[in-house]
Design an enzyme around this catalytic site. Sequence first.
Site, PDB file in Angstrom:
ATOM      1  N   HIS A  61     -15.201   4.649 -39.073  1.00 38.44           N
ATOM      2  CA  HIS A  61     -14.238   3.691 -39.618  1.00 38.44           C
ATOM      3  C   HIS A  61     -14.852   2.820 -40.718  1.00 38.44           C
ATOM      4  O   HIS A  61     -14.966   1.597 -40.608  1.00 38.44           O
ATOM      5  CB  HIS A  61     -13.522   2.869 -38.548  1.00 38.44           C
ATOM      6  N   HIS A 115     -17.210  -0.350 -22.095  1.00 38.03           N
ATOM      7  CA  HIS A 115     -16.464  -0.635 -23.322  1.00 38.03           C
ATOM      8  C   HIS A 115     -15.467   0.504 -23.537  1.00 38.03           C
ATOM      9  O   HIS A 115     -15.824   1.679 -23.418  1.00 38.03           O
ATOM     10  CB  HIS A 115     -17.461  -0.733 -24.469  1.00 38.03           C
ATOM     11  N   GLU A 117     -13.737   1.452 -26.258  1.00 34.68           N
ATOM     12  CA  GLU A 117     -13.554   2.058 -27.578  1.00 34.68           C
ATOM     13  C   GLU A 117     -13.787   3.564 -27.504  1.00 34.68           C
ATOM     14  O   GLU A 117     -14.560   4.061 -26.682  1.00 34.68           O
ATOM     15  CB  GLU A 117     -14.507   1.412 -28.586  1.00 34.68           C
ATOM     16  N   ASP A 119     -15.410   5.854 -29.061  1.00 38.87           N
ATOM     17  CA  ASP A 119     -16.723   6.493 -29.133  1.00 38.87           C
ATOM     18  C   ASP A 119     -17.492   6.357 -27.822  1.00 38.87           C
ATOM     19  O   ASP A 119     -18.474   7.068 -27.598  1.00 38.87           O
ATOM     20  CB  ASP A 119     -17.542   5.935 -30.296  1.00 38.87           C
ATOM     21  N   HIS A 182     -18.700  -6.142 -28.996  1.00 35.58           N
ATOM     22  CA  HIS A 182     -17.893  -6.678 -30.084  1.00 35.58           C
ATOM     23  C   HIS A 182     -16.387  -6.554 -29.819  1.00 35.58           C
ATOM     24  O   HIS A 182     -15.586  -6.785 -30.757  1.00 35.58           O
ATOM     25  CB  HIS A 182     -18.250  -5.968 -31.394  1.00 35.58           C
ATOM     26  N   ASP A 201     -23.000  -1.814 -27.071  1.00 37.99           N
ATOM     27  CA  ASP A 201     -23.206  -1.713 -28.518  1.00 37.99           C
ATOM     28  C   ASP A 201     -24.356  -2.579 -29.027  1.00 37.99           C
ATOM     29  O   ASP A 201     -24.820  -2.380 -30.155  1.00 37.99           O
ATOM     30  CB  ASP A 201     -21.918  -2.096 -29.259  1.00 37.99           C
ATOM     31  N   TYR A 229     -26.369  -1.452 -38.538  1.00 39.62           N
ATOM     32  CA  TYR A 229     -25.397  -1.440 -37.440  1.00 39.62           C
ATOM     33  C   TYR A 229     -24.914  -2.863 -37.151  1.00 39.62           C
ATOM     34  O   TYR A 229     -23.708  -3.113 -37.022  1.00 39.62           O
ATOM     35  CB  TYR A 229     -26.042  -0.829 -36.199  1.00 39.62           C
ATOM     36  N   HIS A 260     -25.642   3.667 -28.611  1.00 32.69           N
ATOM     37  CA  HIS A 260     -25.872   4.490 -29.798  1.00 32.69           C
ATOM     38  C   HIS A 260     -27.338   4.414 -30.189  1.00 32.69           C
ATOM     39  O   HIS A 260     -27.947   3.338 -30.140  1.00 32.69           O
ATOM     40  CB  HIS A 260     -25.022   4.004 -30.983  1.00 32.69           C
TER      41      HIS A 260
END
Length: 434
Positions: A61, A115, A117, A119, A182, A201, A229, A260
């Site tokens: 994104h 989380h 999200e 990913d 986040h 994250d 990042y 990640h």
Amino acid sequence: MAIGMVSISTDNGIITGNAENNNLHIHTLLYQKSKGFHMHTELKSGINWVGYVDWSVRDFHSFDTRHGATYNSYLVQDEKIALIDTVKGGYAPQLLTNVRELVSPDRVDYVICNHAEADHAGAMPAVIKALPNATLVCNAKCRDILAGYFDISAWKIKILTPGETLRLGRRTLHFLDTPMVHWPDSMVTYIPEEKLLFSNDAFGQHLASSVRFDDQWNLHDILLEAKSYYANIVAPYSRQVLKTLEAASQLDIQMIAPSHGLIWRKNLPAILEAYFAWASGHCVPKIVVLFDSMWESTAQMADSILAGANAVSQAVNVQLLHARRNTLTRIATEMLDASAVAFGSATLNGQMMPAMASALTYIKGLYRCVKKPAFAFGSSGWSIGGGEQNAKGFEEMNWGHVDEKARASWRATQDVHQACFNAGRRLARKAMEQ
């Protein structure tokens, strides 16, 4: 073996999925199996990385993932077994194959979702289906977001209360909410017996690699990726990051396993010190001059700003960035520790140049809570627009203006160049003060 919707039997289970997405991964898997390769990596005895390395992704994104990415998932084997986070949706087959290397799917008791999200949790429906005895463990906000993405009506779900723990056997999972680091649902998972933090994250990097740990890679390069990042994903939530760092300081941590990138097992002081500096708004003597030009008038004004800054001190690092020739990721990363900025644009159809408009929108989202000395400049022909809109953007972010006005009509005059030179001098002095 069947190619089409893909159904491939292996010693460890069955991979199913869309052929277009999975053929390459299937061939890779079969090759690795023929060579005796393992698809997991041990962090501690009974704790393994079982995620997926995405070598080919180049956009997250608008984040320029030029070095790929990883989606880190971890399997904790004890009297009870927990899978901590999943992967991006298309890579559920690879995650499940990695899990099957270590344990039968029906033995997994919990799936922890730090989380929601995509990913991290995009593979959740496939994972929940493949692990028939597993209970999803998450906080209430995470449950609500997952419900917005998926039909979770048939899932077994345990909603965590703040500070709750989950006993697996000799190990305990401690959960700490970290809202807005986040997303509203964000939390981290800590195993005190192993001094191991699954940090979601925080402390991550978008970096594909054949190794999993920080001491297997050049530290300077890892920190650059971690900085990028942070600047492009975490920066708007620095106040919350400071709170999280304060809470984490109460924990005895010897290893940090993010969602990640590489796992921190040797260089924890380096990444913790860097995060504190970024979250605290620490700046270095640096000016970012971002511009876009049509017939080089604005570009020449940018050169005059550079000359003015250099006239004050060569110790001030001036980054001259052409908006169309640099990625948003690079621009935002350079902005993170810059002490001052100058944005300039030519005028196109009564507006700033499209690349500058994109960059300004991106920066406003990331740094709306950060005040930096700023200077707006630009050129126009028969209608104004470029420089004025940059100035308006600074006002919307409540950034302090350097008291110079530099607007060129057609071609920058000597007076305009002098105004830019003076602005460069003032920005350099402010950068050195910061």
